[in-house]
Design a protein around this motif. Structure first.
Motif, PDB file in Angstrom:
ATOM      1  N   VAL A  74     -18.268   6.732   1.139  1.00  0.00           N
ATOM      2  CA  VAL A  74     -18.779   5.390   1.473  1.00  0.00           C
ATOM      3  C   VAL A  74     -17.709   4.318   1.410  1.00  0.00           C
ATOM      4  O   VAL A  74     -17.974   3.172   1.772  1.00  0.00           O
ATOM      5  N   ASN A  75     -16.520   4.681   0.956  1.00  0.00           N
ATOM      6  CA  ASN A  75     -15.452   3.700   0.786  1.00  0.00           C
ATOM      7  C   ASN A  75     -14.147   4.194   1.396  1.00  0.00           C
ATOM      8  O   ASN A  75     -13.963   5.398   1.641  1.00  0.00           O
ATOM      9  N   VAL A  76     -13.251   3.257   1.594  1.00  0.00           N
ATOM     10  CA  VAL A  76     -11.843   3.549   1.868  1.00  0.00           C
ATOM     11  C   VAL A  76     -11.050   2.929   0.729  1.00  0.00           C
ATOM     12  O   VAL A  76     -11.219   1.737   0.424  1.00  0.00           O
ATOM     13  N   VAL A  77     -10.207   3.728   0.086  1.00  0.00           N
ATOM     14  CA  VAL A  77      -9.461   3.251  -1.076  1.00  0.00           C
ATOM     15  C   VAL A  77      -7.976   3.138  -0.718  1.00  0.00           C
ATOM     16  O   VAL A  77      -7.372   4.098  -0.230  1.00  0.00           O
ATOM     17  N   VAL A  89       0.857  -1.188   0.000  1.00  0.00           N
ATOM     18  CA  VAL A  89       0.000   0.000   0.000  1.00  0.00           C
ATOM     19  C   VAL A  89       0.891   1.235   0.000  1.00  0.00           C
ATOM     20  O   VAL A  89       1.781   1.373   0.842  1.00  0.00           O
ATOM     21  N   ILE A  90       0.662   2.154  -0.949  1.00  0.00           N
ATOM     22  CA  ILE A  90       1.470   3.375  -1.013  1.00  0.00           C
ATOM     23  C   ILE A  90       0.681   4.620  -0.620  1.00  0.00           C
ATOM     24  O   ILE A  90       1.277   5.652  -0.313  1.00  0.00           O
ATOM     25  N   SER A  91      -0.653   4.526  -0.614  1.00  0.00           N
ATOM     26  CA  SER A  91      -1.458   5.664  -0.154  1.00  0.00           C
ATOM     27  C   SER A  91      -2.860   5.179   0.191  1.00  0.00           C
ATOM     28  O   SER A  91      -3.293   4.108  -0.250  1.00  0.00           O
ATOM     29  N   ILE A 108      -7.586  -1.145  -3.974  1.00  0.00           N
ATOM     30  CA  ILE A 108      -8.450  -2.001  -3.167  1.00  0.00           C
ATOM     31  C   ILE A 108      -9.522  -1.098  -2.561  1.00  0.00           C
ATOM     32  O   ILE A 108      -9.207  -0.111  -1.887  1.00  0.00           O
ATOM     33  N   ILE A 109     -10.778  -1.441  -2.802  1.00  0.00           N
ATOM     34  CA  ILE A 109     -11.893  -0.622  -2.325  1.00  0.00           C
ATOM     35  C   ILE A 109     -12.546  -1.324  -1.145  1.00  0.00           C
ATOM     36  O   ILE A 109     -13.040  -2.457  -1.270  1.00  0.00           O
ATOM     37  N   LEU A 110     -12.522  -0.672   0.020  1.00  0.00           N
ATOM     38  CA  LEU A 110     -13.131  -1.204   1.233  1.00  0.00           C
ATOM     39  C   LEU A 110     -14.436  -0.470   1.508  1.00  0.00           C
ATOM     40  O   LEU A 110     -14.521   0.756   1.342  1.00  0.00           O
TER      41      LEU A 110
END
Length: 660
Positions: A578-581, A570-572, A620-622
């Motif tokens: 509604v999401n965490v990217v 993960v770099i950022s 990656i979309i959380l």
């Protein structure tokens, strides 16, 4: 008269001086078959009489040094290209001097592999995984050297002990009891670079990282460790404790064997009808002493008399195993797989009896689930990848009877190898300044009980080793594999709980320390192997794959191959409505992902859904399952078997915990 006496004394002294042994010596690493490092100056050092000149002859050139007041000397050979075999000669210029001749010297790449038992795991142990490949081992350009175990509480020492493996070429026979990771790494790097490979293995099972760090590196921030070490610098105390421990174990075994009916319970004609019936997947015997298990196996006419192999998975703790009254195997501790060869003629047509004598000095005697329990026949009986074609699975039920219950065995074991600095002093310090290309550090299991300081320990270890070599050595840190430590109790974590967030994981915390140590060091890389472990085995067998990932790390670190992609990182991060990217350093395989969790200000982690879509493979979309997430973590378990983020080439992503 007095004058004649003085002259005689002077002549006698002169004669003694003329016959002084001018023997020159080199460290144990310098032996025929050795590999010297290409592309950097190569130190050659040793001892001679003080003040004597030493001449080193290498490729028709001579290099000289003068031994100092302590008899130490050193010359540095210039940078060399790969090649060989060559001859290295060392001779002092004193009267009656002896010449040391070292033959079959290769120039290539030298690797130092260190850590604990997963480095120690031998080719013999992993042989069933790679039968065909190991049978073909024959690479003379790969040389193997094993440092013998030794400790020193009093300070650093000049040299290591004599070793039984002295730069032997890679063959099945030479590698059989050598490190599997080391053997496969040597083979991999030879196939990749086509230059000689020197593999130095310097490891000790069960040792914590503190034992491998210098006293100078520990004394400021960890003064209690140094005070602990001082306690073991009393040789009389250590000797007395070790002797007491040996006597206690000897006496415990004597009392056990006297009380146990070994000759009766092991025999095939013993009547075990009144013994209790147990299921091996739902059984453990909580006590110390011995407990017997028996199982009857029917052998048909076609298999009778043939050689076979009995696989008994992995047992806790000691076992002695009998077939038809004859002992066929004995393992003294829990970890090695039980693979016992049945000689020709022992299996008979009809009823046969396997009898297992468990011996436990602590814990609960139990079988380890998910391991093979069977009798294998045929020429492929040594393989487990794939499994043999002709097998008889063992039943789950056994007849059980307590042999002899015993009190706990008193222990005075001081385990010197587990004390701070003892291994740095005895087996690390003496290796320098032997020129090496890089270091593999494969350790951590023994620190999972207290992982808080591990990142700092690892930083200090890399620092003091680099100080010792006076070089910024590259390190490949092999991260802990997945493993369910509760197998020690015979009750591993159920798979249906794998998706539940855990409050604490010592293994995940230590993996995070390894990740951060590698991330914060410009000359370190992380080999992620959280998909190569085994739920119930702390010593997973897929060591060739581990070696391949180590090799990939060195491809980037040393050979500047920037095209090589390691595990995704993960770099950022970005918190949206509604999401965490999470943005990654490379594309990953698209699909639904598991083992992601979010936490708010209260620090309580909650499971969340995650996905990678095909048109955005670097994100990656959380799903934002809490209002104001402050942290995200991934694969935060001892045994994250559901974790499935992988690069396009199949490499897994490391577990992590990061702030948002």
């Amino acid at each position: 008269m007095k004058q004649k006496l003085l002259i005689c004394c002077w002549l006698l002294a002169l004669g003694c001086w003329l016959t002084v042994d001018a023997k020159v010596t080199l460290p144990q690493l310098f032996q025929s078959g050795m590999v010297l490092q290409r592309g950097k100056p190569v130190p050659i050092w040793g001892k001679a009489n003080a003040g004597e000149q030493v001449v080193v002859t290498w490729q028709k050139k001579q290099y000289t040094a003068t031994a100092d007041a302590d008899g130490r000397w050193r010359v540095d050979l210039p940078k060399m290209k790969a090649g060989g075999p060559y001859v290295l000669e060392v001779k002092s210029e004193g009267v009656n001097s002896e010449k040391v001749v070292i033959e079959d010297v290769m120039v290539g790449d030298v690797w130092l592999l260190s850590g604990q038992s997963n480095i120690d795991v031998t080719i013999e142990r992993v042989y069933p995984q790679y039968v065909d490949e190991i049978e073909q081992f024959n690479i003379p350009q790969v040389r193997l050297f094993r440092v013998q175990n030794e400790t020193n509480t009093h300070g650093v020492q000049d040299d290591i002990r004599r070793t039984s493996i002295n730069w032997k070429p890679l063959t099945k026979q030479n590698a059989w009891l050598f490190s599997a990771v080391g053997s496969f790494l040597g083979m991999r790097m030879w196939e990749k670079n086509k230059v000689a490979q020197g593999i130095i293995v310097n490891s000790w099972g069960g040792t914590p990282i503190e034992a491998w760090i210098s006293a100078d590196s520990l004394k400021k921030d960890y003064p209690m460790l140094i005070k602990k070490l001082a306690f073991y610098q009393n040789d009389n105390y250590v000797r007395a404790q070790m002797q007491a421990n040996n006597e206690a174990n000897k006496r415990w075994d004597e009392l056990l064997n006297k009380a146990d009916k070994v000759q009766s319970y092991s025999q095939s004609n013993y009547q075990d009808g009144n013994w209790k019936t147990i299921n091996q997947d739902n059984w453990n015997w909580r006590g110390t002493g011995s407990v017997w298990l028996r199982q009857h196996i029917n052998i048909n006419k076609e298999r009778a008399g043939k050689p076979a192999r009995l696989l008994l998975g992995t047992l806790f703790d000691q076992d002695v195993t009998y077939l038809n009254g004859k002992e066929i195997g004995h393992t003294y501790y829990q970890y090695p797989p039980r693979r016992y060869d049945i000689p020709e003629g022992l299996l008979r047509e009809g009823d046969n009896v396997i009898a297992i004598r468990f011996i436990n000095k602590y814990g609960a005697a139990h079988f380890i689930p998910e391991k093979p329990y069977l009798i294998a026949f045929g020429d492929d009986r040594f393989s487990q990848n794939p499994m043999p074609k002709d097998v008889i699975p063992l039943g789950k039920t056994w007849k059980m009877h307590v042999g002899a219950e015993m009190p706990s065995c008193p222990s005075g074991d001081v385990s010197m190898q587990n004390q701070p600095t003892t291994l740095y002093n005895a087996v690390l310090y003496p290796l320098a300044p032997y020129a090496i290309n890089g270091v593999v550090w494969y350790q951590g299991e023994s620190n999972t009980g207290n992982p808080t300081s591990y990142a700092d320990y690892l930083k200090k270890l890399m620092g003091c080793w680099r100080d010792r070599w006076q070089e910024h050595l590259p390190f490949c840190i092999v991260q802990l594999a997945n493993y369910d430590g509760r197998q020690q109790t015979g009750n591993p974590r159920p798979i249906d709980l794998q998706d539940t967030p855990v409050n604490y994981s010592g293994w995940a915390s230590l993996r995070e320390a390894q990740r951060l140590a590698a991330k914060n060091d410009a000359l370190a890389e992380l080999a992620v192997i959280n998909d190569l472990g085994e739920t119930v085995d702390i010593h997973p067998l897929r060591k060739k794959e581990v070696a391949e990932r180590i090799g990939l790390c060195f491809d980037r670190l040393i050979y500047n191959n920037n095209k090589v992609k390691l595990s995704p990182e993960v770099i950022s991060t970005e918190v949206q409505d509604v999401n965490v990217v999470l943005t990654l350093d490379q594309p990953v395989q698209a699909g639904t992902l598991f083992d992601f969790e979010l936490a708010g200000a209260d620090g309580r982690f909650v499971k969340t859904e995650a996905v990678v879509v095909a048109n955005k493979p670097t994100e990656i979309i959380l799903r934002k399952v809490i209002t104001a997430p402050k942290k995200v973590r991934y694969a935060w378990k001892d045994n994250p078997i559901r974790a499935n983020v992988r690069s396009l080439s199949g490499l897994p992503m490391s577990s992590f915990e990061i702030k948002l």
